[in-house]
Write an enzyme that holds these catalytic residues in place. Structure first.
Site, PDB file in Angstrom:
ATOM      1  N   CYS A   1       0.830  -1.193   0.000  1.00 53.74           N
ATOM      2  CA  CYS A   1       0.000   0.000   0.000  1.00 53.74           C
ATOM      3  C   CYS A   1       0.871   1.252   0.000  1.00 53.74           C
ATOM      4  O   CYS A   1       1.835   1.352   0.742  1.00 53.74           O
ATOM      5  CB  CYS A   1      -0.954   0.073   1.187  1.00 53.74           C
ATOM      6  SG  CYS A   1      -2.035  -1.344   1.302  1.00 53.74           S
TER       7      CYS A   1
ATOM      8  N   ARG B   1       4.340  -0.740  -4.328  1.00 47.38           N
ATOM      9  CA  ARG B   1       3.917  -1.139  -2.987  1.00 47.38           C
ATOM     10  C   ARG B   1       2.600  -1.901  -2.987  1.00 47.38           C
ATOM     11  O   ARG B   1       2.155  -2.389  -1.940  1.00 47.38           O
ATOM     12  CB  ARG B   1       3.767   0.101  -2.095  1.00 47.38           C
ATOM     13  CG  ARG B   1       5.019   0.913  -1.982  1.00 47.38           C
ATOM     14  CD  ARG B   1       4.767   2.145  -1.171  1.00 47.38           C
ATOM     15  NE  ARG B   1       4.654   1.817   0.243  1.00 47.38           N
ATOM     16  CZ  ARG B   1       5.665   1.784   1.087  1.00 47.38           C
ATOM     17  NH1 ARG B   1       6.872   2.066   0.663  1.00 47.38           N
ATOM     18  NH2 ARG B   1       5.493   1.473   2.345  1.00 47.38           N
TER      19      ARG B   1
ATOM     20  N   TRP C   1      -2.564  -3.043  -1.693  1.00 44.02           N
ATOM     21  CA  TRP C   1      -2.250  -4.469  -1.739  1.00 44.02           C
ATOM     22  C   TRP C   1      -3.158  -5.088  -0.679  1.00 44.02           C
ATOM     23  O   TRP C   1      -2.987  -4.850   0.506  1.00 44.02           O
ATOM     24  CB  TRP C   1      -0.775  -4.722  -1.405  1.00 44.02           C
ATOM     25  CG  TRP C   1      -0.390  -6.150  -1.529  1.00 44.02           C
ATOM     26  CD1 TRP C   1       0.064  -6.782  -2.647  1.00 44.02           C
ATOM     27  CD2 TRP C   1      -0.430  -7.149  -0.499  1.00 44.02           C
ATOM     28  NE1 TRP C   1       0.311  -8.109  -2.377  1.00 44.02           N
ATOM     29  CE2 TRP C   1       0.016  -8.367  -1.076  1.00 44.02           C
ATOM     30  CE3 TRP C   1      -0.797  -7.146   0.844  1.00 44.02           C
ATOM     31  CZ2 TRP C   1       0.111  -9.555  -0.350  1.00 44.02           C
ATOM     32  CZ3 TRP C   1      -0.712  -8.333   1.568  1.00 44.02           C
ATOM     33  CH2 TRP C   1      -0.256  -9.510   0.971  1.00 44.02           C
TER      34      TRP C   1
ATOM     35  N   ASN D   1      -2.123   2.355   5.491  1.00 44.48           N
ATOM     36  CA  ASN D   1      -1.204   1.277   5.138  1.00 44.48           C
ATOM     37  C   ASN D   1      -0.897   0.532   6.433  1.00 44.48           C
ATOM     38  O   ASN D   1      -0.615   1.158   7.445  1.00 44.48           O
ATOM     39  CB  ASN D   1       0.081   1.887   4.540  1.00 44.48           C
ATOM     40  CG  ASN D   1       1.157   0.852   4.310  1.00 44.48           C
ATOM     41  OD1 ASN D   1       0.872  -0.336   4.199  1.00 44.48           O
ATOM     42  ND2 ASN D   1       2.396   1.297   4.230  1.00 44.48           N
ATOM     43  N   GLY D   2      -0.997  -0.790   6.404  1.00 43.05           N
ATOM     44  CA  GLY D   2      -0.732  -1.576   7.616  1.00 43.05           C
ATOM     45  C   GLY D   2      -1.922  -2.435   7.971  1.00 43.05           C
ATOM     46  O   GLY D   2      -2.777  -2.697   7.120  1.00 43.05           O
TER      47      GLY D   2
ATOM     48  N   GLU E   1      17.432 -19.545  -4.272  1.00 44.27           N
ATOM     49  CA  GLU E   1      17.100 -18.322  -5.006  1.00 44.27           C
ATOM     50  C   GLU E   1      16.550 -18.655  -6.399  1.00 44.27           C
ATOM     51  O   GLU E   1      15.597 -18.022  -6.863  1.00 44.27           O
ATOM     52  CB  GLU E   1      18.348 -17.426  -5.075  1.00 44.27           C
ATOM     53  CG  GLU E   1      18.198 -16.152  -5.874  1.00 44.27           C
ATOM     54  CD  GLU E   1      17.050 -15.258  -5.432  1.00 44.27           C
ATOM     55  OE1 GLU E   1      16.508 -15.441  -4.338  1.00 44.27           O
ATOM     56  OE2 GLU E   1      16.666 -14.380  -6.227  1.00 44.27           O
TER      57      GLU E   1
ATOM     58  N   LYS F   1      12.685 -17.570  -7.707  1.00 41.46           N
ATOM     59  CA  LYS F   1      12.478 -16.764  -8.922  1.00 41.46           C
ATOM     60  C   LYS F   1      11.449 -17.432  -9.832  1.00 41.46           C
ATOM     61  O   LYS F   1      10.585 -16.774 -10.398  1.00 41.46           O
ATOM     62  CB  LYS F   1      13.779 -16.581  -9.711  1.00 41.46           C
ATOM     63  CG  LYS F   1      14.785 -15.596  -9.212  1.00 41.46           C
ATOM     64  CD  LYS F   1      14.376 -14.147  -9.229  1.00 41.46           C
ATOM     65  CE  LYS F   1      13.700 -13.723  -7.962  1.00 41.46           C
ATOM     66  NZ  LYS F   1      14.479 -13.199  -6.891  1.00 41.46           N
TER      67      LYS F   1
ATOM     68  N   GLU G   1       7.791 -17.257  -8.217  1.00 42.32           N
ATOM     69  CA  GLU G   1       7.095 -15.964  -8.162  1.00 42.32           C
ATOM     70  C   GLU G   1       6.843 -15.357  -9.536  1.00 42.32           C
ATOM     71  O   GLU G   1       5.909 -14.584  -9.695  1.00 42.32           O
ATOM     72  CB  GLU G   1       7.842 -14.974  -7.259  1.00 42.32           C
ATOM     73  CG  GLU G   1       9.184 -14.570  -7.796  1.00 42.32           C
ATOM     74  CD  GLU G   1       9.946 -13.660  -6.856  1.00 42.32           C
ATOM     75  OE1 GLU G   1       9.330 -12.925  -6.089  1.00 42.32           O
ATOM     76  OE2 GLU G   1      11.190 -13.688  -6.907  1.00 42.32           O
TER      77      GLU G   1
ATOM     78  N   HIS H   1      17.388 -38.150   0.990  1.00 48.78           N
ATOM     79  CA  HIS H   1      16.675 -38.132   2.268  1.00 48.78           C
ATOM     80  C   HIS H   1      15.218 -37.718   2.097  1.00 48.78           C
ATOM     81  O   HIS H   1      14.571 -37.308   3.063  1.00 48.78           O
ATOM     82  CB  HIS H   1      17.410 -37.215   3.245  1.00 48.78           C
ATOM     83  CG  HIS H   1      18.811 -37.649   3.475  1.00 48.78           C
ATOM     84  ND1 HIS H   1      19.152 -38.590   4.415  1.00 48.78           N
ATOM     85  CD2 HIS H   1      19.953 -37.326   2.821  1.00 48.78           C
ATOM     86  CE1 HIS H   1      20.460 -38.811   4.352  1.00 48.78           C
ATOM     87  NE2 HIS H   1      20.965 -38.051   3.387  1.00 48.78           N
TER      88      HIS H   1
ATOM     89  N   LYS I   1       6.198  -5.136  -4.067  1.00 46.37           N
ATOM     90  CA  LYS I   1       7.648  -4.961  -3.974  1.00 46.37           C
ATOM     91  C   LYS I   1       8.115  -4.737  -2.547  1.00 46.37           C
ATOM     92  O   LYS I   1       9.202  -5.137  -2.170  1.00 46.37           O
ATOM     93  CB  LYS I   1       8.051  -3.768  -4.850  1.00 46.37           C
ATOM     94  CG  LYS I   1       9.529  -3.514  -4.938  1.00 46.37           C
ATOM     95  CD  LYS I   1      10.207  -4.576  -5.769  1.00 46.37           C
ATOM     96  CE  LYS I   1      11.715  -4.413  -5.818  1.00 46.37           C
ATOM     97  NZ  LYS I   1      12.349  -5.720  -6.120  1.00 46.37           N
TER      98      LYS I   1
HETATM   99  C1  F6R Z   1      11.809 -12.172  -4.209  1.00 50.87           C
HETATM  100  C2  F6R Z   1      11.682 -10.943  -3.463  1.00 50.87           C
HETATM  101  C3  F6R Z   1      11.270 -11.023  -2.052  1.00 50.87           C
HETATM  102  C4  F6R Z   1      12.068  -9.999  -1.209  1.00 50.87           C
HETATM  103  C5  F6R Z   1      11.550  -9.977   0.229  1.00 50.87           C
HETATM  104  C6  F6R Z   1      12.373  -9.059   1.102  1.00 50.87           C
HETATM  105  O1  F6R Z   1      12.268 -11.919  -5.503  1.00 50.87           O
HETATM  106  O2  F6R Z   1      11.881  -9.878  -3.992  1.00 50.87           O
HETATM  107  O3  F6R Z   1      11.416 -12.295  -1.534  1.00 50.87           O
HETATM  108  O4  F6R Z   1      13.415 -10.352  -1.251  1.00 50.87           O
HETATM  109  O5  F6R Z   1      10.228  -9.560   0.234  1.00 50.87           O
HETATM  110  O6  F6R Z   1      12.341  -7.754   0.625  1.00 50.87           O
HETATM  111  P1  F6R Z   1      13.425  -6.706   1.026  1.00 50.87           P
HETATM  112  O7  F6R Z   1      14.717  -7.150   0.463  1.00 50.87           O
HETATM  113  O8  F6R Z   1      12.961  -5.420   0.432  1.00 50.87           O
HETATM  114  O9  F6R Z   1      13.468  -6.662   2.520  1.00 50.87           O
END
Ligand code: F6R
Length: 608
Positions: free
Chosen positions: A2, A27, A74, A100-101, A481, A485, A488, A504, A603
């Site tokens: 948000c 956001r 969001w 927001n929150g 990682e 990727k 998501e 295992h 994000k």
């Molecule tokens: C995955 C991704 C998320 C962020 C996570 C932490 O591609 O972007 O998993 O890494 O939400 O976000 P930050 O780094 O902003 O604390």
């Protein structure tokens, strides 16, 4: 999660607010709305979907109001619908609130208000706020008093901005555990979740702290702290950076653009820090705490998601190079554990945005322990950057796509520099690593130059619904990682595993429909990984692997191979991850996914 923007001045506020919302869309992007007050009358415009839709709607109306608030959402409570979008209003439609929150006690407040005759039309937690202010307004002498009284009742995390037809020249704002910044202008003032939304209008800002309440008119900003009413008013700070909005340029998506910025991100993270010719690592951000760092005998890294996987890379690097024990914890778990924590332990928070709620809570948890709190953050001036004692910026540049790519590479580069810094020059790896780091941007570019080949392989694998990513040692966090990727961006089920763990459990899943992505570049553990690949092949599982240029054995063993340039183990994760970013990207785009804005995500995750 948000984004909020507010304006009071002499210009048409709706234009300024919707433009600011565009900058905050990272956001949250499931719905957006604005409220303006003009001639004693409030107008609300809301849209489901992107801010672009809201802008179209706003442009069709003649709005000249100089008091405006806006929100990009969001969803937490209630689906993304017009009714649930913000601003939310009281029953009389005279008070408008963006939030927001999460209001944790909203059910209780709602029942209380319903008993007092209030109706609710949304499923949001936010709707209790305008009604609660309304409730107190009937008993108290001013809107300010009613706003304050309402804040005393709400529990949870919030940044709130409220306007009212009774106060047509004032923005009322409050913050608890959710960012809010005031932009101070000439005859106009602004509010936003992130300075990026208002930077083009002013560089003078006041960051609100927890329990702050602000009353803002055209010419005056008054901030008081509800917990400590004697606290002096916060100072105006000058933003000393330009947050130029990243442009797509020739790229079809921000994700691809940001993947291609890998060489630049690695270079900027090292700039002026990794001095290969002088065999020196200089980290200005840690200089003020050098004395304290000498006494640190344990580091706990806290982070979420991709930043946490960077932290796992850091664990190997710091332990092996500096000999300091490191533990990596998801901030969301760390926050509710009761573990022994001595003053010689440092807490290191890693965050691209610097606004992740769980990571902020972790830093708050140790506030009274007297421990050193460090940060690795990309966004300059963000909450985590401001609340840590010292830290190192990533300098990766603005990352707009929701999936983190170049920031991960910068985080790992910074962690490697920190590991070398903490080793105090004592490790024999110091010079070889610095020399290799020098060549890394060019090697990253060589990986990018293979994008067409990676795309060809990705298209071959796009039909699978499950994927396993495996690696050993530093390749293990890289595998985690790689899996996140793919999940998501392509919505393909993917899991990262330590290759040694296959027997295992996970091996039971393997058959011709369950492919494995194996990280098998040259390393002291390659033979062991090759045995794991053999076992997968023996069970009919397709395997695509990352190998070091010229390694014929991996090529012969696997269905498909993507080669990376020869490098040392400490820098290998960076090259491996670029390959997996491209692999996920091409699977996702060939499935038609919106890689910049994947469903259900945002994000910046500012709620727990
Ligand atoms: C995955 C991704 C998320 C962020 C996570 C932490 O591609 O972007 O998993 O890494 O939400 O976000 P930050 O780094 O902003 O604390």
């Amino acid at each position: 999660m948000c984004g909020i923007v507010g304006y009071i001045g002499n210009k048409p506020g709706s234009d300024i607010v919707v433009k600011g919302l565009e900058a905050l869309e990272y956001r949250g992007y499931d719905s957006a709305g604005i409220a303006v007050i003009e001639n004693g009358h409030g107008t609300v415009i809301k849209q489901v979907g992107r801010v672009a839709g809201l802008i179209e709607e706003v442009n069709q109306q003649e709005l000249n109001a100089s008091l405006a608030i806006g929100h990009t959402r969001w969803a937490t409570h209630g689906a993304p619908t017009i009714a649930n979008a913000h601003p939310q209003t009281n029953n009389a439609r005279s008070i408008f609130v963006v939030h927001n929150g999460i209001i944790e006690n909203f059910s209780y407040l709602r029942e209380r208000l319903q008993a007092a005759g209030y109706n609710f039309t949304s499923q949001t937690d936010t709707e209790v706020i305008p009604n609660l202010i309304d409730f107190y307004l009937k008993q108290l002498p001013s809107f300010e008093a009613a706003f304050k009284a309402a804040l005393q009742d709400v529990r949870g995390a919030y940044s709130i901005v409220a306007i009212s037809t009774d106060e047509p020249d004032t923005l009322f704002a409050a913050r608890l555990s959710s960012p809010l910044v005031i932009g101070v202008g000439e005859g106009e003032n602004f509010l936003a979740s992130d300075p990026a939304a208002i930077m083009e209008h002013t560089k003078k800002v006041i960051y609100l702290e927890d329990y702050d309440m602000a009353i803002i008119t055209r010419d005056k900003v008054h901030v008081l702290n509800l917990k400590d009413e004697k606290r002096p008013e916060p100072k105006v700070e000058l933003l000393d950076y330009d947050n130029e909005q990243a442009q797509l340029g020739e790229y079809p998506t921000f994700m691809l653009k940001e993947i291609y910025e890998a060489p630049a991100a690695i270079r900027s993270a090292m700039l002026g820090r990794a001095l290969a010719d002088r065999h020196l690592v200089k980290l200005g951000g840690l200089e003020s705490v050098l004395g304290q760092l000498k006494y640190i005998d344990r580091i706990v890294i806290v982070a979420m998601g991709t930043s946490c996987y960077a932290g796992l890379v850091g664990e190997y690097l710091i332990e092996e190079l500096a000999g300091i024990p490191v533990e990596v914890q998801l901030a969301s778990e760390f926050n509710y554990r009761k573990e022994p924590f001595s003053r010689s332990t440092a807490l290191l928070a890693i965050s691209q945005s610097g606004e992740t709620a769980d990571t902020i809570t972790a830093l708050k948890k140790v506030e009274d322990y007297g421990v050193l709190r460090l940060g690795i953050v990309n966004v300059v001036g963000s909450t985590i950057a401001r609340m840590t004692d010292a830290g190192v910026y990533c300098h990766a540049g603005q990352e707009k796509a929701v999936a983190s790519t170049k920031a991960f590479l910068a985080q790992v580069t910074v962690l490697l520099l920190i590991a070398l810094h903490l080793s105090d020059g004592k490790t024999k790896r110091f010079v070889p690593i610095l020399d290799e780091l020098d060549t890394l941007p060019a090697k990253a570019q060589k990986v990018l130059d293979q994008a067409e080949e990676i795309k060809r392989i990705a298209e071959k694998y796009k039909g699978y619904r499950d994927f396993l990513f495996i690696g050993r040692h530093l390749g293990f966090p890289a595998a985690l990682e790689g899996a996140i990727k793919l999940k998501e961006t392509a919505y393909v089920h993917a899991e990262g595993y330590a290759a040694g763990e296959m027997k295992h459990g996970p091996l039971a899943m393997i058959d011709k429909d369950f492919p494995t992505f194996a990280i098998a570049n040259d390393s002291p553990l390659l033979d062991k990984t090759l045995s794991n690949i053999q076992e997968i092949r023996a069970r009919g599982g397709p395997v695509v692997a990352i190998a070091t240029e010229g390694n014929k054995e991996v090529k012969d063993l696997c269905d498909d191979v993507i080669f990376i340039p020869k490098t040392i183990p400490e820098t290998s994760t960076i090259l491996q991850v670029i390959v997996m970013q491209l692999f996920a990207y091409y699977i996702a785009t060939s499935l038609g996914m919106d890689v910049d804005r994947p469903r259900n995500l945002a994000k910046s995750v500012t709620v727990e």
